[in-house]
Design a protein around this motif. Structure first.
Motif, PDB file in Angstrom:
ATOM      1  N   GLY A   1       1.640  -4.335  -3.512  1.00 17.74           N
ATOM      2  CA  GLY A   1       2.429  -3.404  -2.725  1.00 17.74           C
ATOM      3  C   GLY A   1       3.898  -3.671  -3.000  1.00 17.74           C
ATOM      4  N   SER A   2       4.737  -3.227  -2.100  1.00 15.19           N
ATOM      5  CA  SER A   2       6.167  -3.450  -2.233  1.00 15.19           C
ATOM      6  C   SER A   2       6.702  -4.049  -0.936  1.00 15.19           C
ATOM      7  CB  SER A   2       6.888  -2.130  -2.515  1.00 15.19           C
ATOM      8  OG  SER A   2       8.293  -2.314  -2.477  1.00 15.19           O
TER       9      SER A   2
ATOM     10  N   ASN B   1      10.496  -6.193  -4.830  1.00 15.05           N
ATOM     11  CA  ASN B   1       9.466  -7.159  -5.219  1.00 15.05           C
ATOM     12  C   ASN B   1       8.077  -6.560  -5.078  1.00 15.05           C
ATOM     13  OD1 ASN B   1      11.151  -9.566  -5.608  1.00 15.05           O
ATOM     14  ND2 ASN B   1      11.508  -9.414  -3.408  1.00 15.05           N
ATOM     15  N   ASN B   2       7.172  -7.059  -5.901  1.00 14.85           N
ATOM     16  CA  ASN B   2       5.746  -6.775  -5.720  1.00 14.85           C
ATOM     17  C   ASN B   2       5.266  -7.664  -4.582  1.00 14.85           C
ATOM     18  OD1 ASN B   2       5.227  -5.095  -8.164  1.00 14.85           O
ATOM     19  ND2 ASN B   2       6.036  -6.923  -9.131  1.00 14.85           N
ATOM     20  N   GLN B   3       4.379  -7.150  -3.764  1.00 17.48           N
ATOM     21  CA  GLN B   3       3.886  -7.959  -2.650  1.00 17.48           C
ATOM     22  C   GLN B   3       2.369  -8.040  -2.686  1.00 17.48           C
ATOM     23  OE1 GLN B   3       5.895  -7.809   1.071  1.00 17.48           O
ATOM     24  NE2 GLN B   3       3.975  -7.801   2.187  1.00 17.48           N
ATOM     25  N   ILE B   4       1.862  -9.259  -2.636  1.00 18.43           N
ATOM     26  CA  ILE B   4       0.439  -9.536  -2.518  1.00 18.43           C
ATOM     27  C   ILE B   4       0.194  -9.898  -1.057  1.00 18.43           C
ATOM     28  CG2 ILE B   4      -1.438 -11.049  -3.258  1.00 18.43           C
ATOM     29  CD1 ILE B   4       0.391 -11.649  -5.773  1.00 18.43           C
ATOM     30  N   ALA B   5      -0.827  -9.312  -0.450  1.00 20.09           N
ATOM     31  CA  ALA B   5      -1.134  -9.609   0.953  1.00 20.09           C
ATOM     32  C   ALA B   5      -2.647  -9.599   1.136  1.00 20.09           C
ATOM     33  CB  ALA B   5      -0.476  -8.594   1.881  1.00 20.09           C
ATOM     34  N   LEU B   6      -3.180 -10.755   1.530  1.00 25.78           N
ATOM     35  CA  LEU B   6      -4.618 -10.929   1.706  1.00 25.78           C
ATOM     36  C   LEU B   6      -4.900 -11.613   3.034  1.00 25.78           C
ATOM     37  CD1 LEU B   6      -5.172 -12.494  -1.824  1.00 25.78           C
ATOM     38  CD2 LEU B   6      -5.759 -10.149  -1.196  1.00 25.78           C
ATOM     39  N   TYR B   7      -6.029 -11.304   3.634  1.00 21.08           N
ATOM     40  CA  TYR B   7      -6.459 -12.029   4.820  1.00 21.08           C
ATOM     41  C   TYR B   7      -7.974 -12.180   4.791  1.00 21.08           C
ATOM     42  CZ  TYR B   7      -7.768  -7.558   7.048  1.00 21.08           C
ATOM     43  OH  TYR B   7      -8.339  -6.346   7.348  1.00 21.08           O
ATOM     44  N   VAL B   8      -8.502 -13.083   5.620  1.00 22.88           N
ATOM     45  CA  VAL B   8      -9.945 -13.332   5.654  1.00 22.88           C
ATOM     46  C   VAL B   8     -10.495 -13.250   7.072  1.00 22.88           C
ATOM     47  CG1 VAL B   8     -10.037 -14.749   3.572  1.00 22.88           C
ATOM     48  CG2 VAL B   8      -9.629 -15.835   5.766  1.00 22.88           C
ATOM     49  N   ASP B   9     -11.734 -12.800   7.140  1.00 22.72           N
ATOM     50  CA  ASP B   9     -12.533 -12.846   8.355  1.00 22.72           C
ATOM     51  C   ASP B   9     -13.600 -13.916   8.134  1.00 22.72           C
ATOM     52  OD1 ASP B   9     -11.136 -10.583   9.251  1.00 22.72           O
ATOM     53  OD2 ASP B   9     -12.672  -9.200   8.522  1.00 22.72           O
ATOM     54  N   LEU B  10     -14.089 -14.511   9.225  1.00 25.81           N
ATOM     55  CA  LEU B  10     -15.083 -15.578   9.149  1.00 25.81           C
ATOM     56  C   LEU B  10     -16.227 -15.311  10.111  1.00 25.81           C
ATOM     57  CD1 LEU B  10     -16.160 -18.519   8.615  1.00 25.81           C
ATOM     58  CD2 LEU B  10     -14.522 -19.272  10.361  1.00 25.81           C
TER      59      LEU B  10
ATOM     60  N   ARG C   1      -4.114 -15.630   6.577  1.00 24.81           N
ATOM     61  CA  ARG C   1      -3.434 -14.604   5.792  1.00 24.81           C
ATOM     62  C   ARG C   1      -2.471 -15.266   4.826  1.00 24.81           C
ATOM     63  NH1 ARG C   1       1.274 -11.037   6.390  1.00 24.81           N
ATOM     64  NH2 ARG C   1       0.713  -8.989   5.563  1.00 24.81           N
ATOM     65  N   VAL C   2      -2.371 -14.691   3.632  1.00 26.03           N
ATOM     66  CA  VAL C   2      -1.386 -15.137   2.658  1.00 26.03           C
ATOM     67  C   VAL C   2      -0.618 -13.910   2.188  1.00 26.03           C
ATOM     68  CG1 VAL C   2      -2.914 -14.975   0.639  1.00 26.03           C
ATOM     69  CG2 VAL C   2      -0.989 -16.541   0.589  1.00 26.03           C
ATOM     70  N   GLN C   3       0.679 -14.099   2.027  1.00 29.27           N
ATOM     71  CA  GLN C   3       1.549 -13.018   1.571  1.00 29.27           C
ATOM     72  C   GLN C   3       2.538 -13.619   0.583  1.00 29.27           C
ATOM     73  OE1 GLN C   3       3.228 -10.847   4.827  1.00 29.27           O
ATOM     74  NE2 GLN C   3       4.639  -9.717   3.537  1.00 29.27           N
ATOM     75  N   LEU C   4       2.720 -12.946  -0.538  1.00 26.00           N
ATOM     76  CA  LEU C   4       3.610 -13.437  -1.588  1.00 26.00           C
ATOM     77  C   LEU C   4       4.393 -12.272  -2.162  1.00 26.00           C
ATOM     78  CD1 LEU C   4       4.465 -15.729  -3.610  1.00 26.00           C
ATOM     79  CD2 LEU C   4       2.603 -14.905  -5.053  1.00 26.00           C
ATOM     80  N   ALA C   5       5.709 -12.406  -2.210  1.00 30.10           N
ATOM     81  CA  ALA C   5       6.568 -11.410  -2.841  1.00 30.10           C
ATOM     82  C   ALA C   5       7.089 -12.004  -4.143  1.00 30.10           C
ATOM     83  CB  ALA C   5       7.725 -11.035  -1.926  1.00 30.10           C
ATOM     84  N   SER C   6       7.033 -11.203  -5.218  1.00 30.11           N
ATOM     85  CA  SER C   6       7.434 -11.694  -6.536  1.00 30.11           C
ATOM     86  C   SER C   6       7.902 -10.526  -7.394  1.00 30.11           C
ATOM     87  CB  SER C   6       6.239 -12.381  -7.208  1.00 30.11           C
ATOM     88  OG  SER C   6       6.531 -12.696  -8.540  1.00 30.11           O
ATOM     89  N   ARG C   7       8.781 -10.809  -8.323  1.00 26.72           N
ATOM     90  CA  ARG C   7       9.220  -9.789  -9.283  1.00 26.72           C
ATOM     91  C   ARG C   7       8.121  -9.491 -10.299  1.00 26.72           C
ATOM     92  NH1 ARG C   7      13.624  -7.174  -7.373  1.00 26.72           N
ATOM     93  NH2 ARG C   7      15.055  -8.658  -6.476  1.00 26.72           N
ATOM     94  N   SER C   8       7.171 -10.395 -10.447  1.00 26.38           N
ATOM     95  CA  SER C   8       6.084 -10.257 -11.417  1.00 26.38           C
ATOM     96  C   SER C   8       4.781  -9.882 -10.716  1.00 26.38           C
ATOM     97  CB  SER C   8       5.865 -11.582 -12.156  1.00 26.38           C
ATOM     98  OG  SER C   8       7.014 -11.936 -12.869  1.00 26.38           O
ATOM     99  N   HIS C   9       3.825  -9.441 -11.516  1.00 30.60           N
ATOM    100  CA  HIS C   9       2.460  -9.264 -11.023  1.00 30.60           C
ATOM    101  C   HIS C   9       1.753 -10.599 -11.205  1.00 30.60           C
ATOM    102  CE1 HIS C   9       1.874  -4.597 -11.126  1.00 30.60           C
ATOM    103  NE2 HIS C   9       2.812  -4.978 -10.300  1.00 30.60           N
ATOM    104  N   ASN C  10       1.975 -11.494 -10.262  1.00 27.83           N
ATOM    105  CA  ASN C  10       1.381 -12.833 -10.343  1.00 27.83           C
ATOM    106  C   ASN C  10      -0.139 -12.737 -10.409  1.00 27.83           C
ATOM    107  OD1 ASN C  10       4.082 -13.166  -9.328  1.00 27.83           O
ATOM    108  ND2 ASN C  10       3.529 -15.264  -8.861  1.00 27.83           N
ATOM    109  N   ARG C  11      -0.723 -13.520 -11.300  1.00 27.83           N
ATOM    110  CA  ARG C  11      -2.184 -13.583 -11.425  1.00 27.83           C
ATOM    111  C   ARG C  11      -2.700 -14.946 -10.967  1.00 27.83           C
ATOM    112  NH1 ARG C  11      -1.920  -8.468 -12.351  1.00 27.83           N
ATOM    113  NH2 ARG C  11      -1.727  -7.752 -14.487  1.00 27.83           N
ATOM    114  N   GLU C  12      -1.879 -15.964 -11.091  1.00 17.88           N
ATOM    115  CA  GLU C  12      -2.272 -17.301 -10.663  1.00 17.88           C
ATOM    116  C   GLU C  12      -1.738 -17.533  -9.265  1.00 17.88           C
ATOM    117  OE1 GLU C  12      -1.033 -20.183 -13.547  1.00 17.88           O
ATOM    118  OE2 GLU C  12      -2.673 -19.663 -14.884  1.00 17.88           O
ATOM    119  N   MET C  13      -2.629 -17.339  -8.307  1.00 13.11           N
ATOM    120  CA  MET C  13      -2.258 -17.509  -6.909  1.00 13.11           C
ATOM    121  C   MET C  13      -3.398 -18.228  -6.201  1.00 13.11           C
ATOM    122  SD  MET C  13      -1.364 -14.633  -4.120  1.00 13.11           S
ATOM    123  CE  MET C  13      -2.825 -14.712  -3.139  1.00 13.11           C
TER     124      MET C  13
END
Length: 189
Positions: free
Chosen positions: A103-104, A109-118, A136-148
């Motif tokens: 996302g943005s 920045n590109n934004q990765i945002a993930l969360y989990v249910d248990l 939840r994890v959220q990461l903003a980066s100028r790149s399309h990070n693949r190693e997270m």
């Protein structure tokens, strides 16, 4: 070479010979051609185009789920010797999600945002309880990070001694993609 890159290279080799290899294979074949022309920078750029096409097409998945004692970065963790915990002890998980969307953040920045249910289950499969948006994890980066990596601390305080299964469902906030994953644990006396 990273496992993901090796897999993509293997995909390129197997699909490049097909009459109509598809977008991913075509882009990987372009990378191979650039490399054969001694254009390393161009080859890498074209290879990244193939990786981007693969990433968009693949489902969300969770790789390398480990119960750990510590994590300091992608692939930098200390795995627990067992999955046995004392009552009240926290379970710490390390995982590597792949196939997520971007996302943005509104700042360029590109934004990765993930969360989990248990959902916690007994060894026999009896459902004991569910928790939404546990981590939840959220990461903003100028790149399309693949190693997270995603580090998740889980408290299962109050469970009696016994063997259990933890069923997780990861959600990508930038797409409709979800990915299930499971780990077992034991509470000892």
């Amino acid at each position: 070479m990273k496992p993901f890159a090796i897999a993509l290279a293997a995909l390129a080799l197997t699909t490049a010979t097909a009459a109509s290899a598809g977008e991913i294979g075509d882009k990987a074949a372009d990378a191979e051609k650039a490399l054969q022309s001694n254009d390393a920078v161009g080859a890498l750029s074209k290879f990244r185009d193939a990786e981007e096409a693969l990433w968009k097409a693949m489902p969300l998945a969770v790789l390398n789920v480990k119960q750990i004692s510590s994590a300091n970065g992608f692939g930098v963790y200390t795995e627990r010797p067992d999955h046995i915990y004392k009552p009240g002890e926290e379970i710490v998980l390390y995982m590597e999600p792949v196939g997520y969307g971007y996302g943005s953040d509104g700042l360029g920045n590109n934004q990765i945002a993930l969360y989990v249910d248990l959902t916690v289950l007994t060894q026999s499969g009896e459902k004991l309880g569910s928790f939404e948006k546990l981590g939840r994890v959220q990461l903003a980066s100028r790149s399309h990070n693949r190693e997270m990596f995603f580090k998740l601390n889980v408290s299962v305080d109050g469970l009696p001694a016994g063997k259990y299964r933890a069923d997780f469902l990861m959600h990508d906030e930038n797409s409709q993609k979800t990915a299930p994953f499971t780990t077992d644990f034991e509470i000892a006396q």
